[in-house]
Design an enzyme around this catalytic site. Structure first.
Site, PDB file in Angstrom:
ATOM      1  CB  SER A 269      -0.915   0.008   1.232  1.00  0.00           C
ATOM      2  OG  SER A 269      -1.823  -1.079   1.201  1.00  0.00           O
ATOM      3  CG  HIS A 288      -9.956   3.991  -2.871  1.00  0.00           C
ATOM      4  ND1 HIS A 288      -9.487   4.194  -1.597  1.00  0.00           N
ATOM      5  CD2 HIS A 288     -10.587   2.802  -2.859  1.00  0.00           C
ATOM      6  CE1 HIS A 288      -9.833   3.165  -0.841  1.00  0.00           C
ATOM      7  NE2 HIS A 288     -10.495   2.303  -1.589  1.00  0.00           N
TER       8      HIS A 288
END
Length: 365
Positions: A269, A288
């Site tokens: 991430s 996102h």
């Protein structure tokens, strides 16, 4: 890690339709819909500093609980403080790489540091609000002569009664989501404290940022040289405000907004920061996440006969999940490589890389 993931799994309820430890009365729930994360902090789930590090202070003003159906309220009253299912997760990570030292320092991130990322939203309440108003908007589209190419794009003029009622209900759902993440963060800190025998303060646990990724908001942006009030709907997108923006916490204003981009549970991430180019070109928005390569059905088919949990364990990632098919649906190759996606938005200048986070332990619904 296995012990810690086990404590987190038992502390934060997950899975389809899961009930949490907070059983809300209807009055409590209506108050929560108005106050958002403030409601949680007032009840001891976190501190005022958390609100400063949350988009919009964790609350959009103007939510009307009366615009939320009884069915939505019923679904939401037992789900506050729960993770849910699908791509929602609670993930223990470590900072594997720093790309921007100044931004990382401002956010309190350093190489080798342990972090926790929480991805969830408004649970059954928000889902029901959407279901309820799709029907309303389909009728409104006919009423106002709006041609629909897909019924899920049903719309109404913003100042119409139908749109204003929906907008009030959606604000309530957004506030529910902010409160939910605030409660889960508090539960997570307590779980770390129990598992490691030290207080959250001693462990250095604090919020970096909480940002929404499925929300419509009225914002002011420059269009054709004129500043205008616009309804910006970020779906599968997240906010990426540039440095100097008045809505940012004072401690981040000289750097820009922290942008959180979750990947899959086997790769990485990212934390990025917002830019002026995003303000000029994308209404202060960026991606996102990575996005799926396979449908859930195709992923389940591709995972047949495999032990995804063991494959992840071989990579050094401990995972616990409530749903039997969740690991198959969410296996890493079901998603695009988030590093490629992040490189694109970084190169385009609509958000800039700050840090890469690698997974160590994952709780899924």
């Amino acid at each position: 890690m296995k012990d810690l993931v086990g404590v987190l799994y038992n502390s934060v309820p997950s899975g389809v339709g899961t009930k949490g430890a907070l059983a809300l009365s209807l009055d409590d729930e209506r108050e929560l819909l108005k106050k958002g994360a403030r409601w949680a902090v007032e009840r001891g789930f976190g501190t005022a500093d958390d609100l400063d590090k949350t988009e919009s202070g964790g609350c959009i003003e103007g939510a009307d609980p009366a615009a939320v159906s009884g069915k939505a309220l019923e679904r939401g009253k037992n789900q506050q403080g729960t993770l849910g299912s699908g791509n929602h997760f609670l993930e223990i990570q470590y900072v594997s790489e720093i790309f921007d030292e100044a931004a990382a320092n401002a956010f309190g991130l350093f190489k080798g540091q342990i972090t926790v990322m929480i991805h969830t939203g408004s649970r059954g309440l928000g889902h029901q609000v959407c279901t309820d108003y799709l029907s309303t908007m389909e009728k409104a589209a006919k009423k106002y002569g709006i041609k629909l190419y897909d019924k899920e794009l049903a719309a109404a003029p913003f100042n119409s009664p139908e749109a204003q009622q929906y907008f009030s209900a959606m604000k309530g759902a957004a506030n529910y989501a902010w409160a939910n993440r605030q409660v889960i963060m508090h539960q997570t800190m307590e779980a770390f404290s129990r598992a490691l025998g030290a207080s959250p303060r001693e462990l250095g646990l604090r919020l970096v940022y909480d940002v929404a990724h499925n929300i419509a908001k009225v914002e002011h942006h420059t269009v054709g040289g004129t500043k205008r009030a616009l309804v910006v709907h970020r779906k599968g997108a997240t906010r990426a405000f540039a440095k100097g923006h008045a809505e940012l916490p004072e401690s981040y204003r000289h750097i820009g907004q922290p942008v959180l981009i979750p990947g899959d549970m086997g790769r990485a991430s990212y934390v990025l920061t917002g830019t002026q180019k995003a303000m000029a070109e994308t209404f202060g928005s960026t991606c996102h996440g990575a996005g799926r390569l396979m449908s859930r059905h195709k992923a389940i088919k591709a995972a047949k006969g495999r032990a995804i949990w063991r494959e992840l364990e071989d990579q050094g990632v401990t995972v616990m999940t409530a749903g039997r098919t969740t690991l198959a649906e969410e296996m890493p190759e079901a998603y695009k490589d988030v590093s490629n996606v992040v490189e694109i938005v970084h190169s385009a200048g609509i958000s800039k890389k700050v840090a890469m986070l690698k997974p160590l332990g994952v709780v899924k619904g």
